[in-house]
Design a protein around this motif. Sequence first.
Motif, PDB file in Angstrom:
ATOM      1  N   ILE A 139       0.807  -1.135  -0.058  1.00 34.38           N
ATOM      2  CA  ILE A 139      -0.126   0.091  -0.128  1.00 34.38           C
ATOM      3  C   ILE A 139       0.776   1.115  -0.093  1.00 34.38           C
ATOM      4  CG2 ILE A 139      -2.195   1.302   1.031  1.00 34.38           C
ATOM      5  CD1 ILE A 139      -2.749  -1.520   0.177  1.00 34.38           C
ATOM      6  N   ASN A 142      -1.733   7.110   0.094  1.00 36.58           N
ATOM      7  CA  ASN A 142      -1.984   7.861   1.652  1.00 36.58           C
ATOM      8  C   ASN A 142      -3.430   8.326   2.037  1.00 36.58           C
ATOM      9  OD1 ASN A 142       0.609   8.285   2.606  1.00 36.58           O
ATOM     10  ND2 ASN A 142       0.977   9.625   0.934  1.00 36.58           N
ATOM     11  N   VAL A 144      -1.395   6.025   4.614  1.00 37.25           N
ATOM     12  CA  VAL A 144      -0.688   4.849   4.941  1.00 37.25           C
ATOM     13  C   VAL A 144      -1.380   4.291   6.113  1.00 37.25           C
ATOM     14  CG1 VAL A 144       1.235   3.228   5.108  1.00 37.25           C
ATOM     15  CG2 VAL A 144       0.805   4.508   3.093  1.00 37.25           C
ATOM     16  N   ASN A 145      -1.176   5.107   7.196  1.00 35.69           N
ATOM     17  CA  ASN A 145      -1.498   4.741   8.568  1.00 35.69           C
ATOM     18  C   ASN A 145      -2.979   4.190   8.694  1.00 35.69           C
ATOM     19  OD1 ASN A 145       1.105   5.770   9.168  1.00 35.69           O
ATOM     20  ND2 ASN A 145       0.254   7.365  10.426  1.00 35.69           N
ATOM     21  N   THR A 147      -4.636   3.451   5.466  1.00 35.59           N
ATOM     22  CA  THR A 147      -5.312   2.736   4.354  1.00 35.59           C
ATOM     23  C   THR A 147      -4.802   1.174   4.445  1.00 35.59           C
ATOM     24  OG1 THR A 147      -3.278   3.618   3.252  1.00 35.59           O
ATOM     25  CG2 THR A 147      -5.527   4.577   2.617  1.00 35.59           C
ATOM     26  N   VAL A 148      -3.617   0.865   5.140  1.00 37.12           N
ATOM     27  CA  VAL A 148      -3.155  -0.369   5.713  1.00 37.12           C
ATOM     28  C   VAL A 148      -4.142  -1.113   6.398  1.00 37.12           C
ATOM     29  CG1 VAL A 148      -1.729  -1.876   6.673  1.00 37.12           C
ATOM     30  CG2 VAL A 148      -0.709  -0.056   5.065  1.00 37.12           C
ATOM     31  N   GLY A 168       2.485  -1.534   4.497  1.00 33.91           N
ATOM     32  CA  GLY A 168       2.820  -0.324   4.030  1.00 33.91           C
ATOM     33  C   GLY A 168       4.123   0.295   3.652  1.00 33.91           C
ATOM     34  N   THR A 170       6.948   2.430   3.780  1.00 37.93           N
ATOM     35  CA  THR A 170       7.398   3.696   4.404  1.00 37.93           C
ATOM     36  C   THR A 170       8.900   3.924   3.990  1.00 37.93           C
ATOM     37  OG1 THR A 170       8.000   2.236   6.145  1.00 37.93           O
ATOM     38  CG2 THR A 170       5.908   3.325   6.246  1.00 37.93           C
ATOM     39  N   HIS A 200       3.610   6.654   8.801  1.00 43.71           N
ATOM     40  CA  HIS A 200       4.006   7.019   7.536  1.00 43.71           C
ATOM     41  C   HIS A 200       3.631   8.630   7.427  1.00 43.71           C
ATOM     42  CE1 HIS A 200       5.572   7.560   3.745  1.00 43.71           C
ATOM     43  NE2 HIS A 200       4.564   7.568   2.897  1.00 43.71           N
TER      44      HIS A 200
END
Length: 339
Positions: A139, A142, A144-145, A147-148, A168, A170, A200
Motif C-alpha cells: 500500500i 495515503n 498509509v497509517n 489505508t493499511v 505499508g 514507508t 508514515h
Amino acid sequence: MSFARQMLGATQRRAFSASARQASKVTVLGAAGGIGQPLSLLLKLNPRVSKLALYDIRLAPGVAADIGHINTKSEVKGYDATQSALHEALEGAEIVVIPAGVPRKPGMTRDDLFNTNASIVRDLAKATADAAPNAKVLIISNPVNSTVPITAEVFKSKGVYDPKKLFGVTTLDVVRASRFISELKGTDPSDEKITVVGGHSGATIVPLLSQSGYSLEGEKLDSYVHRVQFGGDEVVQAKGGAGSATLSMAMAGARFTESLLKASQGEKNVIEPTFVESHLYKDQGVTYFASNVELGPNGVEKIHPVGKLTAHEQGLLDACLKDLKGNIEKGVKFVKENP
C-alpha cells in the motif's frame, strides 16, 4: 550496454539469469498516476519481474504501450477501467502495488486525503481479495497509517487476510532520512541507512539517528527531525501545488518491491522498514507499526524490535504511538461504517 541494462545496476544484473527463470507477475493499481507511471517504468527495468500488469481508471493501456517498448524481457499489459479487466490484471499476481489515489495539495495533510483515498483503497482491496488472495499487497496510497488497516479489514471480511503479506510502504522515510543526514555530515547518501520507525505521516515518523552513530542537538536536531517528518510538504510547496512527492515515492516503492522479490526468490537477510501488523506495541492499542522487517518467501519473516533509544527519541516515539493509534482506529472504523 543498453541504457536500460545500465539502469538495472550491477547487483540486479548479477541476479538477471536466476530471476529470469522465475515467473513473477507484479500488478500496479493506479499505474497511470503521478506515482504509478514512474513506478511502472522502474518495474519494467527490473529483471525479477516477468509480467507487469497495469490498471487505472484511465490511460493504463497507453502507459503499458509506452513502457512496453523498453527492451527488457518482461511482458507488459494495460487494462481498462472495467471490473472484468481489473480481475484479469490481478489474477496470478505475486505482488500487487497500490499507489492509486489523489495527491496532496498545498496545506493538505495526509489525513485530509482520507475520505477519497479510503474509498479507492477499499474498493481495490475488495478486487484484490477476490482475484489475488495470496498476493503480497503493498500500500502506497495515503494516508498509509489508515489505508493499511482498511485493506486488512476488507481481507478479513472475505476470510483471506494474511498479516505476513500486507505492507505499508514507508521506504521513502528512510530514503529521506538518509539523504538529509548525508547533507549535514558531508557523506555519501548511498552509504547511509537511518532507521525510521512508527508510521508514515508527520509526527508518526520517528528517525533514530543514534542507532547509526549520529548525534545532533538543539535546533539542528529539531530541524532534521521536522524535515524527515514533513519532507512531503517540502515537495508540494516546491511544485507550487501542481504535484506531490511522486518520483521519489516511485523509487521507494520500486525498491521495496525489489526487496520482496529478492526474498521470494530465495535471497536471505533481506531487511526493509515497512508498516505491518506488529506485536511491538499491541499492548498499547497500536496494532500496526513500521520497523525493520526481515522478508522471506511468504512475506514477513521477523519483525525487529525498535532497540535502544535516546530520551529525545523516546519522546518522539511516545507522540508517534498516540497519533498512530488514532490513525489505525480511523481506518478500521471507516470499513465498518462503509463496507
